[in-house]
Design a protein around this motif. Structure first.
Motif: not given
Length: 779
Positions: A529-533, A535-543, A664-666
């Motif tokens: 989730q790019y911005i915690e709490g 952004s939309q949650v992105a799923r891990a890519m499959t092959r 975002k912690a940069q």
């Protein structure tokens, strides 16, 4: 007022005499732990600007110091059997002992109490209204109140030894010697009628490999004499550090930064840091004595300005000096890092190596160097143009650049800048006007913004795409206009937003904020989730996802080629999909695409290989990377070198070097040309062309970057938003009329001469104002 200065170096002595001069009723004491004649340095370097400040603060002292000066304007760089000289640098050298003697005598003349062999362990026994902690680099007062001052001490990479010689150098001399263990360098300058300072420096690993760690003092001096025999011309090296034995005379430079400079002790008296106790700046950019004297001048001025309000004076002192010192320390950091990486710069031709050294701190720019020595810069510009096959003198930014079968007329690039102005990914009239105007504005290469390879690859609903033939035709119209109406080339950047997709157009909902409705599913290297709490949650890519996305990139690249784009860039930066595979912050996979860097690079390289196979052989391909995540545990500049090397091996022609935006912690460290060091490191360590980005806003910046070999191209973003004709404007500003590398649209030619005359008038006014100011100062 009762004032006690702990430390009898330049800071303590000069502040004491200024305080006593301003008010003879003050009781001013200087407490010094050494004897009056003890000093462990050789020469001190002061700039002409510092000398002017000394003269304004106390003319009598300044006159004595000036009478003892050895003044020079030239810097001589020795490398590879060559001696390259640049003039107009305006420095003065004086023996440290002579400087202290002058300050001591002036203090005594004014009635300052000087107490030698008085070791002050702390301030408990000091009865004073103001205590100056000028007790040097290893300040015990700073250590006692470290909780207030919050010092940050960074030991740098190189070992150096401070020596002297009877060889009288006629210029500030840098001598570089390559050995079987690595590079050594000498910094040498004359400071009186009989002696010069001679500092020898090398990275610690080189110093150890050469065996210097195990050598005695005389043996290591003999080593240096043999190494620098040519420049020493038969003269010996001398040490005056009799208190040090063996390798102890070789030290690492400690960079000192203090968050706070003022502490009130138990009695309520302010204990104020000054000189090396407060800060250090590497000797390659200027002496600690210069900063110490300027500290003393600043605090004396602030006390005089505020009368009896000491609190206000100290607040002004800390505010003004901390800002000024930070500016100098930033420049000193650039200079320090340059000398720590001579191996990298020595790959440049001697002409470019010397130029790189002269401009290493970024305080001296191309045009500033021209003001100092127009002859040197003219010769260098001719040499640089000759590397592109030209017999001409012209600004570096207007030299042509060739990659594969493509030649750019100059080194200016319009950055890919998101415009969020498409409907269903289709570029239309807005993009024709936007990109067309910038192509007419003089840049050599114009980038379209990141274009997405599928509908679910977009950052926002307003982002352009290349997933359909209709989009390909729309881009072809824009490319055709640019080619028909300008000599600019045009580049396509392909990317996939990944976990940063499905967000609002910035001006209607907020940057990086998810859409209120109509969101599309997101994918990423790992679930995130790019911005915690938020952004939309992105799923891990499959092959299977990876195969589909790779083919989307390939289809888009084919359309880009058919549309006539001259250049293709793969976006692997800023936390988008491919960047997410590379950064350890966002890739937590436990399959062959996660773990060590080589595994994290596997999928981005797979996509690149697939694009290179379908992209025309004679057209360049570049890759944009984030060279630094600016977050602990993320990608580092050292990783960036390995990343660039991997893409070079895969067939990349150029690395577009950016940084950040992965988390975002940069916590980036901003400044002029702040990302250019990453481009320089990759270019000169990997041996691949680079494009520099980030706060490059003037022709002077571009000229300095290209001339010094820090990058091959410069991408300009925000200035091109404000002024589509940025390149034409900057050419007129620096007085370059072309024609090489510069083409005015024939429709605009009537405005060319007027713009050039206006800038010519401004330059003349600036020269006249400077001459008037110098006349008023008697210069």
């Amino acid at each position: 007022m009762r004032i006690t200065c702990v430390g009898g170096g330049p800071a303590g002595l000069y502040f004491a005499l200024l305080m006593k001069k301003a008010d003879p009723a003050r009781v001013v004491r200087v407490l010094e732990r050494n004897r009056a004649g003890d000093t462990f340095g050789w020469g001190v370097v002061l700039s002409d600007q510092t000398v002017d400040a000394l003269r304004e603060a106390d003319a009598e002292t300044a006159d004595e110091i000036s009478d003892a000066f050895n003044h020079w304007d030239d810097i001589a760089v020795h490398i590879g059997g060559r001696r390259i000289v640049s003039g107009g640098h305006g420095f003065c050298g004086i023996g440290r002992k002579k400087l202290l003697n002058i300050l001591q005598a002036r203090c005594e003349q004014l009635g300052v109490e000087l107490a030698y062999e008085t070791d002050v362990a702390d301030d408990a026994g000091l009865d004073a209204d103001l205590i100056i902690a000028a007790d040097g680099l290893n300040s015990r007062l700073r250590q006692k109140y470290a909780a207030t001052y919050q010092p940050d001490i960074d030991l740098r990479r190189c070992r150096f030894v401070w020596l002297g010689t009877t060889k009288l150098f006629d210029a500030f001399t840098f001598d570089f010697q390559r050995t079987e263990w690595g590079w050594f360098q000498a910094h040498a300058y004359r400071f009186d009628a009989t002696h010069s300072t001679f500092i020898v420096e090398a990275p610690e690993e080189v110093w150890r490999a050469a065996g210097l760690e195990g050598m005695g003092k005389e043996e290591s001096i003999a080593f240096c004499e043999k190494l620098f025999a040519r420049v020493l011309d038969g003269h010996q090296l001398i040490s005056n550090a009799s208190h040090l034995r063996g390798s102890a005379q070789w030290i690492r430079f400690p960079r000192v930064v203090c968050k706070t400079w003022v502490h009130r002790n138990e009695r309520g008296a302010p204990v104020v840091l000054m000189g090396d106790a407060a800060h250090t700046a590497h000797f390659s950019i200027g002496s600690g004595s210069k900063l110490a004297l300027e500290d003393a001048i600043a605090l004396a001025r602030d006390i005089d300005k505020h009368g009896g309000d000491l609190e206000a004076a100290l607040a002004d002192y800390q505010a003004s000096r901390s800002i000024e010192v930070l500016r100098i320390q930033n420049a000193a950091r650039n200079s320090t890092e340059w000398f720590e990486n001579v191996e990298r710069h020595a790959r440049l031709a001697p002409e470019q190596f010397a130029y790189s050294l002269l401009t290493r701190s970024q305080r001296i720019s191309h045009e500033n160097l021209r003001l100092r020595d127009a002859g040197y810069v003219g010769e260098f510009e001719r040499w640089l143009a000759a590397q592109s096959g030209l017999d001409a003198q012209l600004p570096p930014m207007f030299t042509p650049y060739r990659l594969r079968g493509l030649t750019l007329k100059n080194r200016v690039v319009v950055s890919p800048m998101a415009q969020y102005s498409c409907v269903d990914g289709l570029p239309a009239d807005y993009h024709l006007a936007h990109l067309g105007a910038r192509a007419l504005g003089g840049a050599g290469l114009v980038f379209a913004e990141m274009s997405c390879v599928s509908p679910d690859a977009r950052i926002t609903p307003g982002c352009p795409g290349l997933w359909s033939d209709a989009q390909g035709a729309a881009w072809q119209r824009i490319v055709g206009f640019i080619h028909a109406n300008s000599s600019a080339k045009v580049a396509m950047q392909l990317g996939h937003a990944g976990p940063k997709g499905s967000t609002c157009v910035p001006w209607s909902g907020g940057e990086d904020r998810p859409l209120a409705s109509g969101n599309w599913p997101l994918m990423a290297a790992s679930e995130q989730q790019y911005i915690e709490g938020v952004s939309q949650v992105a799923r891990a890519m499959t092959r299977a996802d990876m195969d589909r996305v790779r083919e989307d990139f390939v289809s888009a690249a084919r359309r880009a080629a058919d549309a006539g784009f001259d250049w293709l860039e793969l976006h692997c930066a800023h936390g988008y999909l491919l960047s997410g595979f590379i950064s350890p912050l966002t890739n937590r996979r436990d399959d062959p695409y996660g773990g060590v860097l080589a595994n994290r690079l596997r999928y981005p390289l797979e996509v690149f290989h697939a694009l290179r196979e379908v992209w025309p052989e004679d057209r360049p391909m570049s890759v944009r990377i984030s060279a630094h995540d600016w977050v602990a545990g993320g990608t580092t500049p050292e990783d960036a070198v390995a990343i660039a090397a991997a893409f070079k091996a895969a067939g990349a022609d150029l690395i577009d070097v950016s940084s950040g935006q992965v988390s975002k912690a940069q916590k980036p460290i901003y400044g002029r040309m702040w990302q250019t060091p990453f481009a320089e490191s990759i270019r000169n360590r990997v041996g691949i062309a680079t494009m520099a980005v980030g706060a490059i806003s003037e022709a002077d910046h571009v000229n300095s970057i290209i001339a010094s070999g820090r990058a091959d191209l410069c991408a300009i973003a925000r200035p091109h938003l404000a002024n589509p004709a940025w390149t034409l404007t900057e050419a007129a500003r620096i007085g370059y009329a072309g024609p090489v590398g510069l083409e005015w649209p024939r429709q605009y030619l009537s405005g060319k001469s007027q713009l050039e005359r206006e800038f010519e008038r401004q330059r003349a006014d600036s020269v006249a104002a400077a001459e008037q100011a110098n006349k008023a100062l008697g210069v």
